[in-house]
Motif scaffolding. Structure first.
Motif, PDB file in Angstrom:
ATOM      1  N   ILE A 190      17.280   9.763  -5.469  1.00 50.30           N
ATOM      2  CA  ILE A 190      16.693   8.497  -5.271  1.00 50.30           C
ATOM      3  C   ILE A 190      15.288   9.087  -4.516  1.00 50.30           C
ATOM      4  N   GLN A 191      15.436   9.733  -3.431  1.00 47.62           N
ATOM      5  CA  GLN A 191      14.214  10.360  -2.750  1.00 47.62           C
ATOM      6  C   GLN A 191      13.478  10.921  -3.664  1.00 47.62           C
ATOM      7  N   LYS A 192      13.853  11.870  -4.525  1.00 51.21           N
ATOM      8  CA  LYS A 192      12.895  12.619  -5.531  1.00 51.21           C
ATOM      9  C   LYS A 192      12.308  11.546  -6.590  1.00 51.21           C
ATOM     10  N   TRP A 193      12.897  10.799  -6.853  1.00 50.40           N
ATOM     11  CA  TRP A 193      12.377   9.685  -7.704  1.00 50.40           C
ATOM     12  C   TRP A 193      11.526   8.637  -6.928  1.00 50.40           C
ATOM     13  N   MET A 194      11.503   8.316  -5.756  1.00 46.52           N
ATOM     14  CA  MET A 194      10.760   7.532  -5.103  1.00 46.52           C
ATOM     15  C   MET A 194       9.477   8.263  -4.818  1.00 46.52           C
ATOM     16  N   LYS A 195       9.534   9.727  -4.635  1.00 46.53           N
ATOM     17  CA  LYS A 195       8.385  10.318  -4.399  1.00 46.53           C
ATOM     18  C   LYS A 195       7.464  10.673  -5.559  1.00 46.53           C
ATOM     19  N   ARG A 196       8.056  10.716  -6.771  1.00 47.00           N
ATOM     20  CA  ARG A 196       7.279  10.525  -7.991  1.00 47.00           C
ATOM     21  C   ARG A 196       6.717   9.219  -8.252  1.00 47.00           C
ATOM     22  N   ILE A 197       7.257   8.213  -7.899  1.00 50.24           N
ATOM     23  CA  ILE A 197       6.616   6.899  -7.981  1.00 50.24           C
ATOM     24  C   ILE A 197       5.393   6.755  -6.955  1.00 50.24           C
ATOM     25  N   GLU A 198       5.735   7.405  -5.654  1.00 46.06           N
ATOM     26  CA  GLU A 198       4.627   7.111  -4.531  1.00 46.06           C
ATOM     27  C   GLU A 198       3.466   8.106  -4.787  1.00 46.06           C
ATOM     28  N   GLU A 199       3.592   8.996  -5.848  1.00 44.02           N
ATOM     29  CA  GLU A 199       2.392   9.948  -6.087  1.00 44.02           C
ATOM     30  C   GLU A 199       1.737   9.123  -7.235  1.00 44.02           C
ATOM     31  N   ARG A 200       1.739   8.107  -7.698  1.00 45.08           N
ATOM     32  CA  ARG A 200       1.013   7.329  -8.540  1.00 45.08           C
ATOM     33  C   ARG A 200      -0.159   6.613  -7.692  1.00 45.08           C
ATOM     34  N   PRO A 201      -1.444   6.827  -8.265  1.00 41.03           N
ATOM     35  CA  PRO A 201      -2.535   6.079  -7.308  1.00 41.03           C
ATOM     36  C   PRO A 201      -2.232   4.492  -7.480  1.00 41.03           C
ATOM     37  N   ALA A 202      -1.960   3.998  -8.317  1.00 40.02           N
ATOM     38  CA  ALA A 202      -1.745   2.274  -8.790  1.00 40.02           C
ATOM     39  C   ALA A 202      -0.797   1.997  -7.721  1.00 40.02           C
ATOM     40  N   ILE A 203       0.327   2.621  -7.289  1.00 43.87           N
ATOM     41  CA  ILE A 203       1.346   2.039  -6.464  1.00 43.87           C
ATOM     42  C   ILE A 203       0.792   2.458  -4.875  1.00 43.87           C
ATOM     43  N   GLN A 204       0.043   3.520  -4.760  1.00 38.95           N
ATOM     44  CA  GLN A 204      -0.693   3.547  -3.461  1.00 38.95           C
ATOM     45  C   GLN A 204      -1.430   2.290  -3.162  1.00 38.95           C
ATOM     46  N   LYS A 205      -2.040   1.973  -4.078  1.00 40.02           N
ATOM     47  CA  LYS A 205      -3.004   0.948  -3.752  1.00 40.02           C
ATOM     48  C   LYS A 205      -2.203  -0.645  -3.617  1.00 40.02           C
ATOM     49  N   ALA A 206      -1.230  -0.614  -4.735  1.00 40.03           N
ATOM     50  CA  ALA A 206      -0.462  -1.845  -4.549  1.00 40.03           C
ATOM     51  C   ALA A 206       0.360  -2.162  -3.502  1.00 40.03           C
ATOM     52  N   VAL A 207       0.827  -1.077  -2.435  1.00 36.92           N
ATOM     53  CA  VAL A 207       1.432  -1.430  -1.419  1.00 36.92           C
ATOM     54  C   VAL A 207       0.712  -1.700  -0.376  1.00 36.92           C
ATOM     55  N   ASP A 208      -0.549  -1.640  -0.476  1.00 38.31           N
ATOM     56  CA  ASP A 208      -1.664  -2.187   0.669  1.00 38.31           C
ATOM     57  C   ASP A 208      -2.220  -3.314   0.379  1.00 38.31           C
ATOM     58  N   ILE A 209      -1.851  -4.026  -0.594  1.00 39.57           N
ATOM     59  CA  ILE A 209      -2.087  -5.392  -0.869  1.00 39.57           C
ATOM     60  C   ILE A 209      -1.227  -6.336  -0.346  1.00 39.57           C
ATOM     61  N   PRO A 210      -1.702  -7.514   0.256  1.00 43.60           N
ATOM     62  CA  PRO A 210      -2.987  -7.643   0.672  1.00 43.60           C
ATOM     63  C   PRO A 210      -3.564  -6.975   1.878  1.00 43.60           C
ATOM     64  N   ASP A 211      -2.564  -6.282   2.887  1.00 43.03           N
ATOM     65  CA  ASP A 211      -2.849  -5.660   4.013  1.00 43.03           C
ATOM     66  C   ASP A 211      -2.179  -4.517   3.856  1.00 43.03           C
ATOM     67  N   LYS A 212      -2.422  -3.397   4.609  1.00 46.83           N
ATOM     68  CA  LYS A 212      -1.854  -1.999   4.958  1.00 46.83           C
ATOM     69  C   LYS A 212      -0.520  -2.471   4.794  1.00 46.83           C
ATOM     70  N   SER A 213       0.302  -1.550   4.075  1.00 43.10           N
ATOM     71  CA  SER A 213       1.986  -1.515   4.077  1.00 43.10           C
ATOM     72  C   SER A 213       2.763  -1.788   5.132  1.00 43.10           C
ATOM     73  N   PHE A 214       3.517  -2.681   5.277  1.00 42.28           N
ATOM     74  CA  PHE A 214       4.184  -2.857   6.349  1.00 42.28           C
ATOM     75  C   PHE A 214       5.156  -1.759   6.868  1.00 42.28           C
ATOM     76  N   VAL A 215       5.732  -1.116   5.748  1.00 45.08           N
ATOM     77  CA  VAL A 215       6.482   0.114   5.946  1.00 45.08           C
ATOM     78  C   VAL A 215       5.751   1.101   6.634  1.00 45.08           C
ATOM     79  N   LYS A 216       4.701   1.214   6.178  1.00 45.09           N
ATOM     80  CA  LYS A 216       3.876   2.425   6.670  1.00 45.09           C
ATOM     81  C   LYS A 216       3.449   2.118   8.023  1.00 45.09           C
ATOM     82  N   GLN A 217       3.487   1.064   8.471  1.00 44.16           N
ATOM     83  CA  GLN A 217       2.864   0.778   9.837  1.00 44.16           C
ATOM     84  C   GLN A 217       3.954   0.880  11.040  1.00 44.16           C
ATOM     85  N   TYR A 218       5.363   0.971  10.658  1.00 39.25           N
ATOM     86  CA  TYR A 218       6.153   1.136  11.490  1.00 39.25           C
ATOM     87  C   TYR A 218       7.003   2.602  11.318  1.00 39.25           C
ATOM     88  N   GLN A 219       6.699   3.036  10.335  1.00 40.08           N
ATOM     89  CA  GLN A 219       7.792   4.236   9.668  1.00 40.08           C
ATOM     90  C   GLN A 219       8.012   5.191  10.741  1.00 40.08           C
TER      91      GLN A 219
END
Length: 240
Positions: A190-219
């Motif tokens: 799962i960790q490797k699969w998640m990393k593959r997804i997180e490398e995609r530019p569209a996903i990097q943009k999507a998780v910051d809509i409409p604001d910076k990723s909630f997960v990133k903020q507290y991680q």
């Protein structure tokens, strides 16, 4: 062309909001963003309930289909993916499409509801109820285990031997695992699969809509995480 006039996207920074954001960004659908203020209960206002009678995000209005309202995150993903003539994220082949829909429904009928309850008992409940916490965190972890086992069989993606809306949907929830009190340290696939997804530019943009990723903020910030927990409890009315 499948997308000419585009859509209006009504969303917020939640797992289900992410799902809609992801397919919109992956397909490069032209859209007008309307960020819904959950703290103000904007999703319960009459104008929004005309789009989604259930008063939940996300929702879209498809302006290429006569201002067609589409609600429920999975329905939005299917609707937009089917409009892509290439079938990039939802194959046209019947067998492959069935595989993708199966894993999409796995998230919608399993991980989403169970993890949602885990979120409530772990983060929002006015008192710590051990039974509720164990019931829903254990079931969420069991469902993660189904994905781990599936990927361990030699698969990079969940369905059809390609990256699809099934991967997007399940990722959108599993990325929030820590908020639900579920850890994935023992799930390398799962960790490797998640990393593959997180490398995609569209996903990097999507998780910051409409604001910076909630997960990133507290991680990596325990203090920020506690502030968010306290704020969430206050919002849910479980803490004075």
């Amino acid at each position: 062309m499948a997308f000419e006039k585009g859509i209006t996207l009504y969303t917020a920074g939640t797992p289900n909001g992410w799902k809609a954001n992801m397919i919109v960004e992956e397909l490069k659908v032209p859209y007008k963003l309307h960020a819904i203020s959950l703290s103000d209960n904007e999703q319960k206002q009459e104008w929004f309930e005309r789009i989604n009678p259930n008063g939940r995000i996300p929702a879209i209005v498809d302006h290429d289909e006569g201002d067609l309202p589409v609600f429920e995150s999975g329905a939005i993903m299917i609707h937009l993916a089917e409009k892509d003539p290439q079938g990039t994220f939802l194959p046209k082949d019947t067998r492959k499409k069935a595989e993708v829909i199966s894993w999409l429904m796995f998230q919608m009928g399993g991980i989403g509801p169970m993890q949602g309850q885990a979120n409530h008992f772990v983060r929002y409940a006015p008192e710590q109820i051990e039974y509720g916490i164990k019931r829903y965190t254990n079931e969420t972890k069991r469902l993660y285990g189904c994905i781990e086992k599936h990927l361990a069989s030699g698969k990079d993606w969940l369905a059809a031997d390609q990256y699809t809306i099934a991967d997007m949907a399940n990722y959108a929830w599993i990325a929030w695992h820590d908020w639900a009190g579920v850890q994935i340290d023992d799930m390398p696939h799962i960790q490797k699969w998640m990393k593959r997804i997180e490398e995609r530019p569209a996903i990097q943009k999507a998780v910051d809509i409409p604001d910076k990723s909630f997960v990133k903020q507290y991680q990596n910030d325990p203090k920020k995480k506690q502030e968010m927990i306290d704020g969430a409890k206050k919002f849910m009315g479980s803490q004075k």
